[in-house]
Design an enzyme around this catalytic site. Structure first.
Site, PDB file in Angstrom:
ATOM      1  N   ALA A 177      -1.495   8.166   0.611  1.00 35.23           N
ATOM      2  CA  ALA A 177      -2.094   7.981   1.927  1.00 35.23           C
ATOM      3  C   ALA A 177      -1.215   7.064   2.770  1.00 35.23           C
ATOM      4  CB  ALA A 177      -3.489   7.383   1.771  1.00 35.23           C
ATOM      5  N   GLN A 189      -1.687   4.217   3.995  1.00 37.13           N
ATOM      6  CA  GLN A 189      -1.685   2.822   3.536  1.00 37.13           C
ATOM      7  C   GLN A 189      -1.574   2.738   2.005  1.00 37.13           C
ATOM      8  OE1 GLN A 189      -1.381  -0.135   4.898  1.00 37.13           O
ATOM      9  NE2 GLN A 189      -1.123   0.751   6.925  1.00 37.13           N
ATOM     10  N   SER A 190      -0.851   3.675   1.422  1.00 36.06           N
ATOM     11  CA  SER A 190      -0.738   3.713  -0.039  1.00 36.06           C
ATOM     12  C   SER A 190      -0.025   2.479  -0.600  1.00 36.06           C
ATOM     13  CB  SER A 190       0.043   4.969  -0.442  1.00 36.06           C
ATOM     14  OG  SER A 190       0.418   4.892  -1.808  1.00 36.06           O
ATOM     15  N   ASN A 191      -0.696   1.793  -1.503  1.00 34.73           N
ATOM     16  CA  ASN A 191      -0.060   0.688  -2.237  1.00 34.73           C
ATOM     17  C   ASN A 191       0.945   1.224  -3.237  1.00 34.73           C
ATOM     18  OD1 ASN A 191      -1.845  -1.444  -1.176  1.00 34.73           O
ATOM     19  ND2 ASN A 191      -3.418  -0.259  -2.258  1.00 34.73           N
ATOM     20  N   CYS A 215       2.794   3.935  -2.927  1.00 35.89           N
ATOM     21  CA  CYS A 215       4.054   4.294  -2.255  1.00 35.89           C
ATOM     22  C   CYS A 215       4.882   3.044  -1.932  1.00 35.89           C
ATOM     23  CB  CYS A 215       3.767   5.094  -0.986  1.00 35.89           C
ATOM     24  SG  CYS A 215       3.201   6.771  -1.346  1.00 35.89           S
TER      25      CYS A 215
END
Ligand SMILES: *Cc1c(COP(=O)(O)O)cnc(C)c1O
Length: 324
Positions: free
Chosen positions: A71, A73-75, A77
Site C-alpha cells: 500500500a 503507506q507500506s512499512n 516497502c
C-alpha cells in the site's frame, strides 16, 4: 536455524519491558511489550526480521535488484527499500494508488531511500509484479521478488528466531498471551513455529487488521500453510492446522487503514501512559483489540500479556487528519 543465511539489517535483541502505567490504566492484567518498532532499520518494524533472511537469499541467488509491493503507506516497502539500499541493490516498489500531491510518512522515506516507485492504482498486493519481472529480465537483470509483506517460509524464519530471542529475555517472567497485528501471515506463522521450538504454552493471539480478500485461499489457511512449510524446512516434526491458529477478525472496522475511535483510544492511551507511539494501521488496531479482549474478560484479569509492537510509526504523519 544455522543452515539459513541471515543478512544483518537491524539491531537485536529488541527491548522487552513491562508497561506498568498502561497496565494500571486497564485494570488487573500485567502487560509487557516487545519493541520491534526499534529494530533500527530506517525507523524499524517487523519486516526487518523477515528481510534478514529474504535478502540473504537474494544475495545467495546472485540477484541484482529487488522488487516488492504494498500500500502507499507500506512499512514493508519502506524497510525493503532501506535493506536494498544497505546492500547497494536497486529497489522497485509497486505501490497502490497514485502519486499524491503531498508525499509523507513511509512514502517520503521510500523516495529518500532511493527506490523506484511504480504506481499501481487499485492494486496494492503486487498484481503487476510479473510484468515488471519480465521487463527487467529483458534488460538482462536478475530481479529478486520479495513476496507481499515478506510472507513466505523464508521470511517466517525471522519470527522463529524472534521467539528464541524472546525466550532469553523472559527469564523468570511467565506470560500467558502474545497479542500482535497480523496481515500477511509470516509473523504469525513464524511465532507459531518458534513457540513449538521453545516449548512454551502461551497463547498467540493475532489481531487481523485487513479484510480477507484473497479469492484463492482464506487468510487463516495462508498462515497455517506458511507455518507448516516453515516447520518442514527446519526439519521439525510439528504440523499445524486451523485449530492451532488464534486469529481475531473482530477489529477490522471499516477496513485496512481506516482509523476509527478504537484505534484513536489505543494510540492515545499508550502514548499518554507510557510515552510509546503506536501506528494508525497495524499496532493501533492490534492494541485496540487487546484493550477490548481485556475489558470483555476474554483475556482474564490474571493474565500476563505481551504486546508485540511490530512498528509502523512513520505512517502516523500521513494519518494526522484522522488522529487529531
Ligand atoms: C506488516 C506489518 C504487520 C503484519 O505482519 P505480517 O507478518 O504481514 O502479518 C504488523 N504491523 C506492522 C506495523 C506491519 O508493518
Amino acid at each position: 536455524m544455522q543452515r539459513f543465511n541471515r543478512q544483518a539489517l537491524g539491531f537485536f535483541p529488541t527491548p522487552f519491558h513491562a508497561l506498568p502505567n498502561f497496565s494500571a490504566a486497564l485494570g488487573a492484567v500485567d502487560i509487557y511489550i516487545k519493541r520491534d518498532d526499534l529494530t533500527g532499520l530506517a525507523m524499524g518494524g517487523n519486516k526487518t526480521r523477515k528481510l534478514e533472511y529474504l535478502l540473504a537469499e537474494a544475495v545467495s541467488q546472485g540477484c541484482d535488484c529487488i522488487i516488492t509491493a504494498g500500500a502507499i503507506q507500506s512499512n514493508h516497502c519502506r524497510q525493503t527499500a532501506a535493506a536494498a539500499a544497505l546492500l547497494s541493490l536497486p529497489c522497485h516498489l509497486l505501490l497502490g494508488g497514485h502519486k499524491p500531491s503531498k508525499v509523507n510518512g513511509n512514502l517520503l522515506l521510500d523516495y529518500l531511500l532511493g527506490s523506484t516507485i511504480h504506481w499501481q492504482g487499485e492494486n496494492r498486493k503486487g498484481e503487476g509484479i510479473p510484468d515488471l519481472v519480465a521487463r527487467l529480465k529483458q534488460q538482462g537483470l536478475t530481479p529478486y521478488v520479495v513476496p507481499y509483506g515478506g510472507s513466505n517460509k523464508v521470511g517466517a524464519l525471522g519470527y522463529v528466531n524472534a521467539m528464541q530471542e524472546l525466550q532469553q529475555q523472559l527469564a523468570n517472567t511467565s506470560i500467558s498471551h502474545i497479542v500482535f497485528a497480523s496481515s500477511s501471515g509470516a509473523t504469525h506463522a513464524g511465532m507459531m513455529v518458534g513457540k513449538s521450538l521453545v516449548q512454551q504454552d502461551y497463547q498467540i493471539v493475532g489481531i487481523n487488521i485487513d479484510k480477507d480478500e484473497n479469492a484463492n485461499k482464506p487468510f487463516k489457511q495462508v498462515i497455517v500453510d506458511i507455518a507448516n512449510e516453515t516447520a518442514q524446512q527446519l526439519d521439525l516434526a510439528e504440523r499445524f492446522d486451523l485449530h492451532d491458529l488464534d486469529l481475531r477478525d473482530d477489529y477490522i472496522g471499516q477496513g485496512y487503514g481506516v482509523v476509527g475511535s478504537a484505534e484513536q483510544e489505543a494510540i492515545s492511551l499508550l502514548a499518554q501512559s507510557e510515552g510509546i507511539l503506536l501506528d494508525p494501521v497495524y499496532t493501533g488496531r492490534a492494541m485496540a483489540g487487546l484493550i477490548h479482549l481485556v475489558r470483555s474478560g476474554q483475556i482474564p484479569a490474571s493474565a500476563k500479556v505481551l504486546f508485540w509492537h511490530t512498528g509502523g510509526n512513520p505512517a502516523l504523519f500521513a494519518y494526522a487528519d484522522a488522529l487529531t
